[in-house]
Design a protein around this motif. Structure first.
Motif, PDB file in Angstrom:
ATOM      1  N   LEU A 140       5.151   5.200  -9.156  1.00  0.00           N
ATOM      2  CA  LEU A 140       5.124   6.050  -7.970  1.00  0.00           C
ATOM      3  C   LEU A 140       3.709   6.470  -7.575  1.00  0.00           C
ATOM      4  O   LEU A 140       3.379   6.488  -6.382  1.00  0.00           O
ATOM      5  CB  LEU A 140       5.992   7.290  -8.187  1.00  0.00           C
ATOM      6  N   ALA A 141       2.873   6.816  -8.538  1.00  0.00           N
ATOM      7  CA  ALA A 141       1.502   7.238  -8.220  1.00  0.00           C
ATOM      8  C   ALA A 141       0.750   6.111  -7.522  1.00  0.00           C
ATOM      9  O   ALA A 141       0.040   6.339  -6.533  1.00  0.00           O
ATOM     10  CB  ALA A 141       0.771   7.678  -9.484  1.00  0.00           C
ATOM     11  N   LEU A 142       0.908   4.901  -8.021  1.00  0.00           N
ATOM     12  CA  LEU A 142       0.250   3.753  -7.410  1.00  0.00           C
ATOM     13  C   LEU A 142       0.732   3.554  -5.972  1.00  0.00           C
ATOM     14  O   LEU A 142      -0.068   3.372  -5.048  1.00  0.00           O
ATOM     15  CB  LEU A 142       0.503   2.489  -8.235  1.00  0.00           C
ATOM     16  N   TRP A 143       2.032   3.613  -5.756  1.00  0.00           N
ATOM     17  CA  TRP A 143       2.584   3.412  -4.416  1.00  0.00           C
ATOM     18  C   TRP A 143       2.153   4.516  -3.463  1.00  0.00           C
ATOM     19  O   TRP A 143       1.839   4.257  -2.294  1.00  0.00           O
ATOM     20  CB  TRP A 143       4.113   3.306  -4.473  1.00  0.00           C
TER      21      TRP A 143
ATOM     22  N   ALA B 212      -1.575   4.032  -2.673  1.00  0.00           N
ATOM     23  CA  ALA B 212      -1.717   2.858  -1.808  1.00  0.00           C
ATOM     24  C   ALA B 212      -1.291   3.195  -0.384  1.00  0.00           C
ATOM     25  O   ALA B 212      -1.945   2.781   0.583  1.00  0.00           O
ATOM     26  CB  ALA B 212      -0.907   1.687  -2.359  1.00  0.00           C
ATOM     27  N   ALA B 213      -0.221   3.957  -0.230  1.00  0.00           N
ATOM     28  CA  ALA B 213       0.228   4.374   1.103  1.00  0.00           C
ATOM     29  C   ALA B 213      -0.824   5.240   1.781  1.00  0.00           C
ATOM     30  O   ALA B 213      -1.076   5.110   2.988  1.00  0.00           O
ATOM     31  CB  ALA B 213       1.556   5.116   1.007  1.00  0.00           C
ATOM     32  N   ALA B 214      -1.466   6.128   1.027  1.00  0.00           N
ATOM     33  CA  ALA B 214      -2.522   6.975   1.586  1.00  0.00           C
ATOM     34  C   ALA B 214      -3.712   6.135   2.044  1.00  0.00           C
ATOM     35  O   ALA B 214      -4.305   6.393   3.099  1.00  0.00           O
ATOM     36  CB  ALA B 214      -2.966   8.009   0.555  1.00  0.00           C
ATOM     37  N   ILE B 215      -4.057   5.110   1.270  1.00  0.00           N
ATOM     38  CA  ILE B 215      -5.160   4.218   1.642  1.00  0.00           C
ATOM     39  C   ILE B 215      -4.820   3.459   2.929  1.00  0.00           C
ATOM     40  O   ILE B 215      -5.644   3.378   3.847  1.00  0.00           O
ATOM     41  CB  ILE B 215      -5.480   3.242   0.490  1.00  0.00           C
ATOM     42  N   LEU B 216      -3.620   2.921   3.012  1.00  0.00           N
ATOM     43  CA  LEU B 216      -3.201   2.214   4.218  1.00  0.00           C
ATOM     44  C   LEU B 216      -3.218   3.133   5.433  1.00  0.00           C
ATOM     45  O   LEU B 216      -3.647   2.747   6.523  1.00  0.00           O
ATOM     46  CB  LEU B 216      -1.816   1.596   4.034  1.00  0.00           C
ATOM     47  N   HIS B 217      -2.758   4.356   5.249  1.00  0.00           N
ATOM     48  CA  HIS B 217      -2.770   5.336   6.333  1.00  0.00           C
ATOM     49  C   HIS B 217      -4.201   5.597   6.796  1.00  0.00           C
ATOM     50  O   HIS B 217      -4.479   5.602   8.008  1.00  0.00           O
ATOM     51  CB  HIS B 217      -2.118   6.640   5.868  1.00  0.00           C
TER      52      HIS B 217
ATOM     53  N   GLY C 213      -8.832  -0.686  -7.121  1.00  0.00           N
ATOM     54  CA  GLY C 213     -10.186  -1.148  -6.839  1.00  0.00           C
ATOM     55  C   GLY C 213     -11.240  -0.075  -6.735  1.00  0.00           C
ATOM     56  O   GLY C 213     -12.381  -0.360  -6.366  1.00  0.00           O
ATOM     57  N   TYR C 214     -10.900   1.164  -7.032  1.00  0.00           N
ATOM     58  CA  TYR C 214     -11.907   2.215  -7.044  1.00  0.00           C
ATOM     59  C   TYR C 214     -12.877   1.966  -8.192  1.00  0.00           C
ATOM     60  O   TYR C 214     -12.486   1.468  -9.245  1.00  0.00           O
ATOM     61  CB  TYR C 214     -11.271   3.597  -7.244  1.00  0.00           C
TER      62      TYR C 214
END
Length: 110
Positions: A55-58, A61-66, A96-97
């Motif tokens: 869940l943390a990864l998803w 990732a959603a925040a990055i896409l946003h 990738g951070y």
């Protein structure tokens, strides 16, 4: 367009567990040009009974896409993670951070 850096901050009026996030936008010379605050309605991170499901990864990732969709002019994102938090560090690594700096927090009791 000038370079803008978005830096994650701690809300000074709340403790880290108060479910608030803050960001500061600054231009190339470090001058603040904007800020944003977000109040979360659940516990920060992932509740223990829901861990080990990705869940943390998803969510991150959603925040990055946003951020990419809403702010295509921003050249990168910064996230702050404690050295003592291997779970979030693993998520950051997977996305990738790369480590860029160390932060020290100080407290003054009044």
């Amino acid at each position: 367009m000038p370079t803008i850096r978005i830096t994650a901050l701690t809300d000074p009026e709340r403790s880290p567990s108060a479910h608030r996030l803050a960001w500061l936008a600054s231009d190339g010379d470090g001058t603040p040009v904007g800020s944003a605050f977000l109040r979360l309605f659940t516990a920060p991170g992932v509740l223990p009974r829901h861990r080990e499901r990705g869940l943390a990864l998803w969510m991150k990732a959603a925040a990055i896409l946003h951020a990419r969709r809403r702010h295509p002019q921003v050249g990168g994102l910064l996230t702050d993670t404690a050295d003592t938090n291997p779970y979030t560090r693993n998520v950051n690594d997977a996305l990738g951070y790369a480590p860029t700096h160390a932060t020290y927090e100080y407290q003054l009791d009044l």
